[in-house]
Design an enzyme around this catalytic site. Structure first.
Site, short mmCIF file in Angstrom:
data_model
loop_
_atom_site.label_atom_id
_atom_site.label_comp_id
_atom_site.label_asym_id
_atom_site.label_seq_id
_atom_site.Cartn_x
_atom_site.Cartn_y
_atom_site.Cartn_z
N TYR A 169 25.85 -29.15 5.29
CA TYR A 169 25.65 -30.27 4.37
C TYR A 169 26.56 -31.44 4.71
CZ TYR A 169 29.97 -29.36 1.68
OH TYR A 169 31.26 -29.22 1.30
N LYS A 218 30.75 -27.83 8.33
CA LYS A 218 30.53 -28.10 6.91
C LYS A 218 29.34 -27.27 6.43
CE LYS A 218 30.89 -32.21 3.97
NZ LYS A 218 31.91 -31.67 3.09
N GLU A 234 44.29 -27.55 3.39
CA GLU A 234 43.54 -28.65 2.76
C GLU A 234 43.21 -28.27 1.33
OE1 GLU A 234 39.73 -29.31 4.69
OE2 GLU A 234 39.39 -27.16 4.93
N LEU A 238 38.38 -28.95 7.60
CA LEU A 238 37.24 -29.85 7.85
C LEU A 238 37.78 -31.17 8.41
CD1 LEU A 238 34.11 -29.98 7.20
CD2 LEU A 238 34.81 -31.67 5.52
N1 PMP Z 1 37.93 -30.65 3.25
C1 PMP Z 1 36.95 -30.02 2.57
C2 PMP Z 1 36.99 -28.54 2.46
C3 PMP Z 1 35.90 -30.77 1.99
O1 PMP Z 1 34.91 -30.15 1.33
C4 PMP Z 1 35.93 -32.18 2.08
C5 PMP Z 1 34.85 -33.00 1.43
N2 PMP Z 1 33.69 -33.04 2.18
C6 PMP Z 1 36.97 -32.79 2.79
C7 PMP Z 1 37.96 -31.98 3.36
C8 PMP Z 1 37.06 -34.28 2.95
O2 PMP Z 1 36.09 -34.74 3.83
P1 PMP Z 1 35.51 -36.22 3.70
O3 PMP Z 1 36.68 -37.14 3.74
O4 PMP Z 1 34.63 -36.36 4.87
O5 PMP Z 1 34.80 -36.29 2.40
#
Ligand code: PMP
Length: 280
Positions: free
Chosen positions: A33, A146, A179, A203
């Site tokens: 996703y 993701k 994270e 991620l």
């Molecule tokens: N880490 C995780 C586990 C996430 O789900 C997200 C949100 N998609 C992020 C980091 C931050 O990613 P982004 O800045 O691309 O939204």
């Protein structure tokens, strides 16, 4: 301003968009996703999100999905919905087939999207900062992809809410800070913004990337390196980064006050610079 869904080429109301029960996303979590936001009617870093989607698809050995088809679907959905501050959720599953672990032959990836207005974080949270807890990272070894397999994230977020705090931060058994449940984390130590390097354990956040870029632009020293909970507890500032989270100050973690428990100047500068970029 209608909320809307996209289902394999069709645009329809969200409650009319249904997927078959043998979709592999539903039965195996065999799906990836993305979540893309807009500010003032403009999608923020669309191409970078499509790049990451492509990487996730390849990481799970999905058959190719046309980037042009995806881009066109996203843009049409966005145009039809006319939502200025929109959140577009895209999910692609491997396909629909009788339940069997092995990849099925002759199936097509199923593409679904929804568009809704983004619910902004409460202003008090941005002004005063949020509290968080740490939780052991029990996720699989490819958190750089993701995928929709988010149960550890769901349970960790719920644990945070039950503890009366905003979010949970995943920490490895050795104490390495990874994270948040839907965000990356940065700390500020001796004036340096520090964040976990890009490894399969986190991620590669688009907002993380933008924040690193903003640090360079603003001459704020930035370092991608591992840090542990003691560094987190003893940091001058800590903040989360994410598409919806943007740059969100964390002022208490596991009951430890971060800095003087106030939103710090680096966090504020980066939040403002991010918002600036969204209108630029
Ligand atoms: N880490 C995780 C586990 C996430 O789900 C997200 C949100 N998609 C992020 C980091 C931050 O990613 P982004 O800045 O691309 O939204």
């Amino acid at each position: 301003m209608p909320e809307l869904a996209y289902l394999n080429g069709e645009f329809l109301p969200i409650d009319k968009a249904l997927v078959p029960i043998e979709d592999r996303g539903y039965q195996f979590g065999d799906a990836v996703y993305e979540f893309i936001a807009s500010y003032n009617g403009r999608l923020f870093y669309l191409e970078e999100h499509l790049d990451r989607l492509d990487r996730s698809l390849k990481g799970l050995s999905f058959p190719p999905v046309s980037r042009e088809t995806l881009r066109k679907a996203v843009l049409t959905l966005f145009e039809k919905a006319e939502i200025q501050r929109a959140g577009i959720y895209i999910q692609i599953s491997r396909g629909v087939s009788p339940r069997n672990h092995a990849f099925p032959d002759g199936v097509h990836p199923q593409i679904v999207m929804t568009i809704r207005e983004i619910e902004e974080k409460p202003p008090e949270l941005r002004k005063n900062g949020a509290a968080a807890i740490t939780v052991e990272d029990i996720r699989w070894g490819r958190c750089d992809l993701k995928t929709v397999q988010l149960l550890p994230n769901v349970l960790a977020k719920q644990k945070a809410l039950a503890a009366g705090v905003f979010d949970a931060i995943f920490v490895s058994p050795e104490g390495v800070v990874r994270e948040g449940t839907s965000s990356n984390i940065c700390i500020v130590a001796d004036g340096v913004v520090i964040t976990h390097p890009l490894t399969p354990q986190i991620l590669p956040g688009i907002t993380r990337m933008v924040v690193i870029d903003l640090c360079r632009e603003l001459n704020i020293p930035v370092s991608e390196r591992f840090f542990k909970t003691d560094a987190l507890y003893g940091s001058e500032e800590a903040f989360l980064t994410g598409t919806v989270t943007e740059v969100l100050p964390i002022v208490t973690i596991d009951g430890h006050r971060i800095g003087d428990s106030q939103v710090g100047p680096v966090t504020t500068r980066l939040f403002e610079a991010l918002r600036q970029r969204s209108v630029a």
